[in-house]
Design an enzyme around this catalytic site. Structure first.
Site, PDB file in Angstrom:
ATOM      1  N   ARG A 190      -6.735  16.777   2.662  1.00 59.37           N
ATOM      2  CA  ARG A 190      -5.779  17.212   3.692  1.00 59.37           C
ATOM      3  C   ARG A 190      -5.000  16.036   4.283  1.00 59.37           C
ATOM      4  NH1 ARG A 190      -9.504  21.860   6.688  1.00 59.37           N
ATOM      5  NH2 ARG A 190      -9.493  23.274   4.933  1.00 59.37           N
ATOM      6  N   ASP A 215      -3.488  -1.355  -9.021  1.00 56.99           N
ATOM      7  CA  ASP A 215      -3.485  -2.679  -9.652  1.00 56.99           C
ATOM      8  C   ASP A 215      -3.207  -3.826  -8.689  1.00 56.99           C
ATOM      9  OD1 ASP A 215      -0.835  -2.279  -9.076  1.00 56.99           O
ATOM     10  OD2 ASP A 215      -0.096  -2.880 -11.064  1.00 56.99           O
ATOM     11  N   ASP A 238       2.345   5.545  -6.662  1.00 54.93           N
ATOM     12  CA  ASP A 238       1.777   4.373  -7.329  1.00 54.93           C
ATOM     13  C   ASP A 238       0.314   4.699  -7.595  1.00 54.93           C
ATOM     14  OD1 ASP A 238       0.822   1.962  -8.188  1.00 54.93           O
ATOM     15  OD2 ASP A 238       1.526   0.809  -6.458  1.00 54.93           O
TER      16      ASP A 238
END
Ligand code: NAG
Ligand code: NAG
Ligand code: NAG
Length: 423
Positions: free
Chosen positions: A206, A280, A276
């Site tokens: 949520r 990374d 994204d």
């Protein structure tokens, strides 16, 4: 001048008065909340849970503009219940500002609330099954630059058919506690809710879950868990949502994609949202293609809903830098928010499961610099040095006057001058 002309001028004047923004920079459905402007000033002078001079006493009656002559942590045991037409202007507190810790708040029926620059941190000792902030009924409220965390049920929950005209902007909604660990429901019948430039971080699910009339623009959602990031209704009720310029960034807890559980009742207008997903350590997401399958199966509509939009819509990347620098009670960031922002800026590497706010790494609400109580000769809530700048009288209680005739009370002009009015 003809009577009719005078009447119409008066009409226009009244309209401008009623249409004044809650504060410069107020946007969205809740932008015209009036707070305590029709009433009087209440100065919070201690950090006590109750009694004269306490925050609880301050919000217990309607028509008050609440300012602070102290900074620090207000520890509460029972939930705080806010009355109608109250302004809570946390930016007026000296030192590191105000944190309220220990239980949650109810703004149900707190119509016309204006709440700015305050930290609302519920925590484990709060009432089981309750939210850090609950709004179950009520209209015309705006929350700006607040940091809300550690809800036992939801963290910031708006849920009810009788809720309308609410804005949450420039805020941090974080770390719903296990086991529920929720950012929050944002669901109404037809009433509108605007969510602009907020950071949702470290909640399992949520983040938020939306139903009804909603505008979700320029938010950042980081490190949601298996329950989902933006949950699109999942409901038989209809929704009309704009979803524009948001950035979703996966973190260590993230195992599902950004949008889930949409259906044909959820009519979403979507534009320039980024995701994204690679954890990374750098911010290098891609725009989410406009297809129902990328948006949890919602009904994608091609015309934007006519909800009140932000004055300026940022790119998703700029929304991230805004959140990084300014979201939450950012006049002075506390250790909790600093930690959350460091998680965000790990771009996928850091972020954690929280079931006890007092355990490492959060280690509780921290200490907040109390600052120095300002000199306020007439006791009207505006410190003497500020009265000198405003041109008001430090020897007269004139905080509720309107010296410059701009529609805001003198005490509001002072409070508004302490923080930026745009982004
Ligand atoms: C605030 O709490 C302190 C400590 O419990 C107490 O001594 C003081 O009288 C309280 N102040 C007010 C105004 O009630
Ligand atoms: C919500 O705002 C709209 C537009 O300003 C207004 O027409 C409506 O009456 C408001 N609703 C409530 C319940 O105040
Ligand atoms: C980021 C975060 O804390 N996510 C957690 C939310 O809560 C669930 C369990 O309720 C965890 O699995 C997530 O890791």
């Amino acid at each position: 001048m003809k009577l009719l002309q005078i009447a119409s001028l008066l009409g226009a004047f009244t309209q401008t008065c009623t249409a004044i923004l809650a504060f410069p920079g107020a946007e969205g459905f809740g932008r015209n909340a009036i707070g305590g402007r029709q009433g009087s000033v209440y100065v919070v002078t201690n950090l006590n849970d109750s009694g004269a001079g306490s925050l609880r006493d301050a919000v217990s009656k309607s028509d008050r503009i609440v300012v602070f002559a102290v900074g620090g942590v207000v520890k509460i045991t029972e939930r705080l219940v806010v009355s109608k037409r109250v302004s809570i202007l946390g930016q007026t507190a000296p030192g590191g500002g105000i944190t309220v810790y220990g239980n949650g708040w109810s703004f149900s029926n707190a119509d016309e609330a204006i709440v700015r620059y305050i930290r609302i941190r519920m925590g484990k000792s709060g009432t089981s099954g309750k939210d850090a902030i609950t709004i179950a009924e009520g209209s015309n409220m705006i929350f700006d630059h607040i940091s809300v965390s550690w809800g036992r049920d939801e963290t910031f929950s708006i849920s009810g058919d009788a809720v309308s005209n609410i804005t949450i902007q420039n805020s941090i909604i974080s770390q719903g506690l296990e086991t529920h660990s929720c950012g929050g429901l944002i669901q109404t019948g037809n009433g509108g809710v605007s969510l602009f430039r907020n950071l949702y971080i470290d909640n399992k699910t949520r983040n938020p879950k939306v139903k009804g009339t909603n505008d979700f623009t320029n938010n950042v959602v980081y490190n949601w868990g298996g329950g989902g990031g933006y949950i699109a209704g999942d409901s038989a009720g209809e929704s009309w949502a704009n979803i524009v310029g948001n950035y979703f960034i996966s973190g260590p807890s993230t195992s599902v994609t950004a949008f889930t559980r949409g259906n044909a009742n959820f009519h979403g207008y979507v534009e320039k949202n980024f995701y994204d997903s690679d954890k990374d350590g750098s911010l290098n997401g891609k725009e989410i293609g406009v297809a129902s399958s990328n948006y949890g199966g919602m009904d994608i509509v091609s015309t934007k809903h006519g909800h009140p939009a932000p004055t300026k819509i940022l790119s998703a990347a700029d929304a991230v830098s805004y959140a990084q620098n300014y979201a939450g009670a950012s006049k002075v960031r506390d250790d909790v928010d600093k930690r959350l922002i460091s998680e965000l800026t790990s771009w996928g590497k850091s972020g954690e499961l929280i079931s006890d706010e007092n355990a490492s790494p959060m280690s509780g609400p921290g200490t907040i610099d109390g600052g120095v109580k300002p000199t306020d000769t007439d006791g009207d809530g505006i410190p003497d040095d500020a009265e000198a700048k405003l041109g008001t009288d430090k020897g007269t209680n004139d905080a509720m006057g309107d010296k410059d005739g701009n529609g805001y009370k003198n005490v509001e002009d002072w409070a508004n001058s302490l923080v930026p009015s745009s982004y």
